[in-house]
Motif scaffolding. Structure first.
Motif, PDB file in Angstrom:
ATOM      1  N   LYS A   5      21.492  38.845  63.832  1.00 54.42           N
ATOM      2  CA  LYS A   5      21.328  38.081  62.492  1.00 54.42           C
ATOM      3  C   LYS A   5      22.043  36.655  62.495  1.00 54.42           C
ATOM      4  N   THR A   7      23.728  33.323  60.738  1.00 60.91           N
ATOM      5  CA  THR A   7      25.024  33.059  60.006  1.00 60.91           C
ATOM      6  C   THR A   7      24.409  32.712  58.522  1.00 60.91           C
ATOM      7  N   ARG A   8      25.381  32.421  57.752  1.00 58.76           N
ATOM      8  CA  ARG A   8      24.938  32.068  56.172  1.00 58.76           C
ATOM      9  C   ARG A   8      24.616  30.659  56.321  1.00 58.76           C
ATOM     10  N   PRO A   9      25.400  29.686  57.072  1.00 56.50           N
ATOM     11  CA  PRO A   9      24.684  28.207  57.046  1.00 56.50           C
ATOM     12  C   PRO A   9      23.283  28.172  57.566  1.00 56.50           C
ATOM     13  N   ARG A  11      20.918  30.317  57.561  1.00 57.73           N
ATOM     14  CA  ARG A  11      20.019  31.068  56.522  1.00 57.73           C
ATOM     15  C   ARG A  11      19.763  30.206  55.288  1.00 57.73           C
ATOM     16  N   PHE A  12      20.831  29.421  54.810  1.00 59.97           N
ATOM     17  CA  PHE A  12      20.776  28.566  53.809  1.00 59.97           C
ATOM     18  C   PHE A  12      19.734  27.308  54.404  1.00 59.97           C
ATOM     19  N   ALA A  48      15.171  33.564  56.142  1.00 61.87           N
ATOM     20  CA  ALA A  48      16.350  33.293  55.276  1.00 61.87           C
ATOM     21  C   ALA A  48      16.850  34.498  54.343  1.00 61.87           C
ATOM     22  N   THR A  50      16.130  38.010  55.062  1.00 66.36           N
ATOM     23  CA  THR A  50      16.590  39.019  55.884  1.00 66.36           C
ATOM     24  C   THR A  50      17.618  38.784  56.835  1.00 66.36           C
ATOM     25  N   GLY A  51      17.695  37.541  57.516  1.00 65.46           N
ATOM     26  CA  GLY A  51      18.807  37.041  58.152  1.00 65.46           C
ATOM     27  C   GLY A  51      18.222  37.420  59.890  1.00 65.46           C
ATOM     28  N   CYS A  53      15.733  36.024  62.481  1.00 62.67           N
ATOM     29  CA  CYS A  53      14.885  34.766  62.856  1.00 62.67           C
ATOM     30  C   CYS A  53      14.066  35.132  64.050  1.00 62.67           C
TER      31      CYS A  53
END
Length: 68
Positions: A5, A7-9, A11-12, A48, A50-51, A53
């Motif tokens: 998965k 990371t949050r950055p 995904r943003f 974005a 589901t995380g 890619c």
């Protein structure tokens, strides 16, 4: 298969690129823009949300790198 998965950055970033493509499609007109533009916009939005890619997984396998 080891599913990594993002990371949050990341995904943003995927969400913002997808939103930019969707805004371009909307600005051009949904009936005038090419149907090919929908694929990256949809895949980036899915990644974005589901995380997971598929592009990162594919290129990690292609270059035989270990996911960080």
């Amino acid at each position: 298969m080891n599913m990594q998965k993002v990371t949050r950055p990341v995904r943003f970033f995927l969400l913002s690129v997808s939103a930019f493509i969707w805004a371009g499609i909307w600005h051009t007109g949904f009936d005038l823009s090419s149907w090919l533009l929908y694929f990256p916009a949809a895949f980036l939005l899915l990644a974005a949300m589901t995380g997971i890619c598929p592009g990162i997984i594919f290129f990690n396998r292609l270059f035989k790198t270990r996911p960080s």
